[in-house]
Every structure is written in structure tokens, then in C-alpha cells.
Design a protein around this motif. Sequence first.
Motif, PDB file in Angstrom:
ATOM      1  N   ASN A  35       8.139  -1.622  -3.870  1.00  0.00           N
ATOM      2  CA  ASN A  35       7.543  -2.201  -5.326  1.00  0.00           C
ATOM      3  C   ASN A  35       8.399  -1.840  -6.348  1.00  0.00           C
ATOM      4  O   ASN A  35       7.892  -2.277  -7.739  1.00  0.00           O
ATOM      5  CB  ASN A  35       6.121  -1.721  -5.511  1.00  0.00           C
ATOM      6  N   GLY A  36       9.408  -1.291  -6.226  1.00  0.00           N
ATOM      7  CA  GLY A  36      10.390  -1.313  -7.266  1.00  0.00           C
ATOM      8  C   GLY A  36      10.970  -2.627  -7.910  1.00  0.00           C
ATOM      9  O   GLY A  36      11.033  -3.522  -7.332  1.00  0.00           O
ATOM     10  N   PRO A  37      11.847  -2.657  -8.826  1.00  0.00           N
ATOM     11  CA  PRO A  37      12.481  -3.758  -9.342  1.00  0.00           C
ATOM     12  C   PRO A  37      13.233  -4.265  -8.314  1.00  0.00           C
ATOM     13  O   PRO A  37      14.078  -3.599  -7.771  1.00  0.00           O
ATOM     14  CB  PRO A  37      13.318  -3.114 -10.482  1.00  0.00           C
ATOM     15  N   TYR A  38      13.242  -5.450  -8.189  1.00  0.00           N
ATOM     16  CA  TYR A  38      13.989  -6.388  -7.153  1.00  0.00           C
ATOM     17  C   TYR A  38      13.768  -5.938  -5.516  1.00  0.00           C
ATOM     18  O   TYR A  38      14.768  -5.887  -4.878  1.00  0.00           O
ATOM     19  CB  TYR A  38      15.644  -6.637  -7.433  1.00  0.00           C
ATOM     20  N   GLY A  39      12.498  -5.355  -5.384  1.00  0.00           N
ATOM     21  CA  GLY A  39      12.283  -4.842  -4.084  1.00  0.00           C
ATOM     22  C   GLY A  39      12.751  -3.534  -3.753  1.00  0.00           C
ATOM     23  O   GLY A  39      13.006  -3.209  -2.510  1.00  0.00           O
ATOM     24  N   ALA A  40      13.223  -2.689  -4.842  1.00  0.00           N
ATOM     25  CA  ALA A  40      13.829  -1.534  -4.721  1.00  0.00           C
ATOM     26  C   ALA A  40      12.700  -0.612  -4.026  1.00  0.00           C
ATOM     27  O   ALA A  40      11.672  -0.585  -4.275  1.00  0.00           O
ATOM     28  CB  ALA A  40      14.442  -0.822  -5.902  1.00  0.00           C
ATOM     29  N   LEU A  41      13.351   0.609  -3.432  1.00  0.00           N
ATOM     30  CA  LEU A  41      12.378   1.438  -2.694  1.00  0.00           C
ATOM     31  C   LEU A  41      11.427   2.242  -3.737  1.00  0.00           C
ATOM     32  O   LEU A  41      12.148   2.757  -4.735  1.00  0.00           O
ATOM     33  CB  LEU A  41      13.004   2.465  -1.842  1.00  0.00           C
ATOM     34  N   SER A  42      10.302   2.361  -3.425  1.00  0.00           N
ATOM     35  CA  SER A  42       9.433   2.999  -4.556  1.00  0.00           C
ATOM     36  C   SER A  42       8.498   4.037  -4.042  1.00  0.00           C
ATOM     37  O   SER A  42       8.065   4.745  -4.957  1.00  0.00           O
ATOM     38  CB  SER A  42       8.543   1.815  -5.605  1.00  0.00           C
ATOM     39  N   SER A  43       8.725   4.493  -2.836  1.00  0.00           N
ATOM     40  CA  SER A  43       8.082   5.728  -2.296  1.00  0.00           C
ATOM     41  C   SER A  43       8.728   5.889  -0.841  1.00  0.00           C
ATOM     42  O   SER A  43       9.286   5.040  -0.388  1.00  0.00           O
ATOM     43  CB  SER A  43       6.689   5.198  -1.860  1.00  0.00           C
ATOM     44  N   LYS A  44       9.004   6.937  -0.523  1.00  0.00           N
ATOM     45  CA  LYS A  44       9.539   7.742   0.545  1.00  0.00           C
ATOM     46  C   LYS A  44       8.481   7.733   1.592  1.00  0.00           C
ATOM     47  O   LYS A  44       8.781   7.764   2.891  1.00  0.00           O
ATOM     48  CB  LYS A  44      10.010   9.016   0.426  1.00  0.00           C
ATOM     49  N   ALA A  45       7.218   7.591   1.198  1.00  0.00           N
ATOM     50  CA  ALA A  45       6.015   7.587   2.131  1.00  0.00           C
ATOM     51  C   ALA A  45       5.973   6.176   2.795  1.00  0.00           C
ATOM     52  O   ALA A  45       6.383   5.152   2.323  1.00  0.00           O
ATOM     53  CB  ALA A  45       4.581   7.884   1.503  1.00  0.00           C
ATOM     54  N   LEU A 119      14.064  -1.056  12.457  1.00  0.00           N
ATOM     55  CA  LEU A 119      14.412  -1.535  11.053  1.00  0.00           C
ATOM     56  C   LEU A 119      13.232  -1.145  10.144  1.00  0.00           C
ATOM     57  O   LEU A 119      13.238  -1.207   8.906  1.00  0.00           O
ATOM     58  CB  LEU A 119      14.640  -3.049  11.124  1.00  0.00           C
ATOM     59  N   LYS A 120      12.027  -0.674  10.705  1.00  0.00           N
ATOM     60  CA  LYS A 120      10.826  -0.762   9.998  1.00  0.00           C
ATOM     61  C   LYS A 120      11.107   0.394   8.847  1.00  0.00           C
ATOM     62  O   LYS A 120      10.698   0.473   7.682  1.00  0.00           O
ATOM     63  CB  LYS A 120       9.690  -0.311  10.626  1.00  0.00           C
ATOM     64  N   SER A 121      11.828   1.664   9.247  1.00  0.00           N
ATOM     65  CA  SER A 121      12.158   2.620   8.264  1.00  0.00           C
ATOM     66  C   SER A 121      13.227   2.247   7.308  1.00  0.00           C
ATOM     67  O   SER A 121      13.735   3.166   6.302  1.00  0.00           O
ATOM     68  CB  SER A 121      12.380   3.890   9.022  1.00  0.00           C
ATOM     69  N   LEU A 122      13.806   1.096   7.502  1.00  0.00           N
ATOM     70  CA  LEU A 122      14.900   0.665   6.497  1.00  0.00           C
ATOM     71  C   LEU A 122      14.458  -0.621   5.461  1.00  0.00           C
ATOM     72  O   LEU A 122      15.390  -0.969   4.854  1.00  0.00           O
ATOM     73  CB  LEU A 122      16.231   0.277   7.477  1.00  0.00           C
ATOM     74  N   CYS A 123      13.368  -1.091   5.661  1.00  0.00           N
ATOM     75  CA  CYS A 123      13.228  -2.224   5.015  1.00  0.00           C
ATOM     76  C   CYS A 123      11.450  -2.435   4.602  1.00  0.00           C
ATOM     77  O   CYS A 123      10.803  -1.370   5.176  1.00  0.00           O
ATOM     78  CB  CYS A 123      13.393  -3.585   5.761  1.00  0.00           C
ATOM     79  N   GLY A 124      11.178  -2.938   3.461  1.00  0.00           N
ATOM     80  CA  GLY A 124       9.589  -3.149   3.100  1.00  0.00           C
ATOM     81  C   GLY A 124       9.367  -4.691   2.496  1.00  0.00           C
ATOM     82  O   GLY A 124      10.288  -5.170   2.229  1.00  0.00           O
ATOM     83  N   ILE A 125       8.219  -4.980   2.655  1.00  0.00           N
ATOM     84  CA  ILE A 125       7.932  -6.269   2.235  1.00  0.00           C
ATOM     85  C   ILE A 125       7.703  -6.245   0.727  1.00  0.00           C
ATOM     86  O   ILE A 125       6.720  -5.608   0.093  1.00  0.00           O
ATOM     87  CB  ILE A 125       6.494  -6.800   2.884  1.00  0.00           C
ATOM     88  N   VAL A 126       8.352  -7.070  -0.006  1.00  0.00           N
ATOM     89  CA  VAL A 126       8.496  -7.370  -1.368  1.00  0.00           C
ATOM     90  C   VAL A 126       7.141  -8.073  -1.649  1.00  0.00           C
ATOM     91  O   VAL A 126       6.242  -8.070  -2.463  1.00  0.00           O
ATOM     92  CB  VAL A 126       9.516  -7.891  -2.033  1.00  0.00           C
ATOM     93  N   SER A 127       6.919  -9.274  -1.122  1.00  0.00           N
ATOM     94  CA  SER A 127       5.882 -10.362  -0.948  1.00  0.00           C
ATOM     95  C   SER A 127       6.073 -11.214   0.233  1.00  0.00           C
ATOM     96  O   SER A 127       7.134 -11.513   0.651  1.00  0.00           O
ATOM     97  CB  SER A 127       5.906 -10.984  -2.463  1.00  0.00           C
ATOM     98  N   ILE A 128       4.944 -11.929   0.344  1.00  0.00           N
ATOM     99  CA  ILE A 128       4.802 -13.041   1.276  1.00  0.00           C
ATOM    100  C   ILE A 128       4.580 -14.405   0.427  1.00  0.00           C
ATOM    101  O   ILE A 128       3.532 -14.287  -0.117  1.00  0.00           O
ATOM    102  CB  ILE A 128       3.862 -12.753   2.526  1.00  0.00           C
TER     103      ILE A 128
END
Length: 176
Positions: A35-45, A119-128
Motif C-alpha cells: 500500500n506504499g507509493p507506487y505499490g511499495a512494500l508497506s508492511s513486513k507482515a 513469488l508470494k513473499s516477493l510481491c503483493g497486489i496493489v489493485s485489481i
Amino acid sequence: MNNKNAPTYPDTSSDEFFIYTTIKSPGFDGLNVRNGPYGALSSKAPSDGTVVFCADKGLDCSIFLAESKWVSDHSCEIIQFALEAMVDQYWENRENVLECLIDENSDEVVPEITIPSDLKSLCGIVSIHIKEPGELGKHRFGIEFGCNWEDEHGAGVRFENLKVINDGQASASFDY
């Protein structure tokens, strides 16, 4: 798109261009929280599976909600296909990332993976990104990812129903 405080499904909100909702989907849990700017990592959880869905503001709200629900209901299959589609781009970009690392541990940033679910631990969804259903009622949507291997442009996968149509940078998820 980032940092959207979209209401929980079936409620929606909108801005000048888009309509939004959020849904907690079991298939999308365990990814990064981006949820960080431009899809940046915003939590380690790891993510609990809550994802922002969006569509062009002109899309009928009932269609937007029905399509978002369909994607959520099929999230377990969808994430599997999306991760499989991103494996090749991961390996292609990994070498570039390794060349740029200075003080970072390569095994934390871009480790060797053995299966797509790594890859789940290396990426996250910004939006659908939900699109108008296509011919014969085909569900059309794209998933925009923030990821370790392409932090400037992100990653994206576009679908029709449960078939991957395109993958690449984040724009592949919303440029139709």
C-alpha cells in the motif's frame, strides 16, 4: 493507484476517475502488503487477503460489484495462474536486480525460487482492475502487483475468465 481507503464490499467510493471497493479474498492472503507509493512494500507482515478493486467510474456499479465478487470467489485459482505467468519475468529481471544490489542481501531481495508460489513473499497486489465484461459475458480484469524484481514499473497480469491474456509490467493489468 495507491493508498486508497476504499470501503468494504458491497459499499463503494469513487473519485474523479474510478470506483473502488475492497474485498478480503482467501487466495490473495500471504502476499506482501503493497500500500506504499507506487505499490511499495508497506508492511513486513503477510497480507490478510484484503485487496482494493477499482474500475473506470463509467462502469455500472452493479456490474463492478458482480465482477469484483467473481474475481474474489476465484482468487485461489487466479493467484496461481498469475504467479505462474510472472515466473519468466522474475528470472529475466532478477539478474538486473542482482547487479544493482550494494548492501542488500540478495537472498532476501531476489532469492532463487523453485516453484511459482515462492513469488508470494516477493510481491503483493496493489489493485485489481475490473473491466466491462467482454463478449459472451467474459470476465475481464487485471492484477497490478508491486514486486521486488521490478520496483519502478511493478508487474501486471491481465485475464479473461481464468485465462492469462498478457503479463509484464504493471500497465499490462490496466492498459486494454
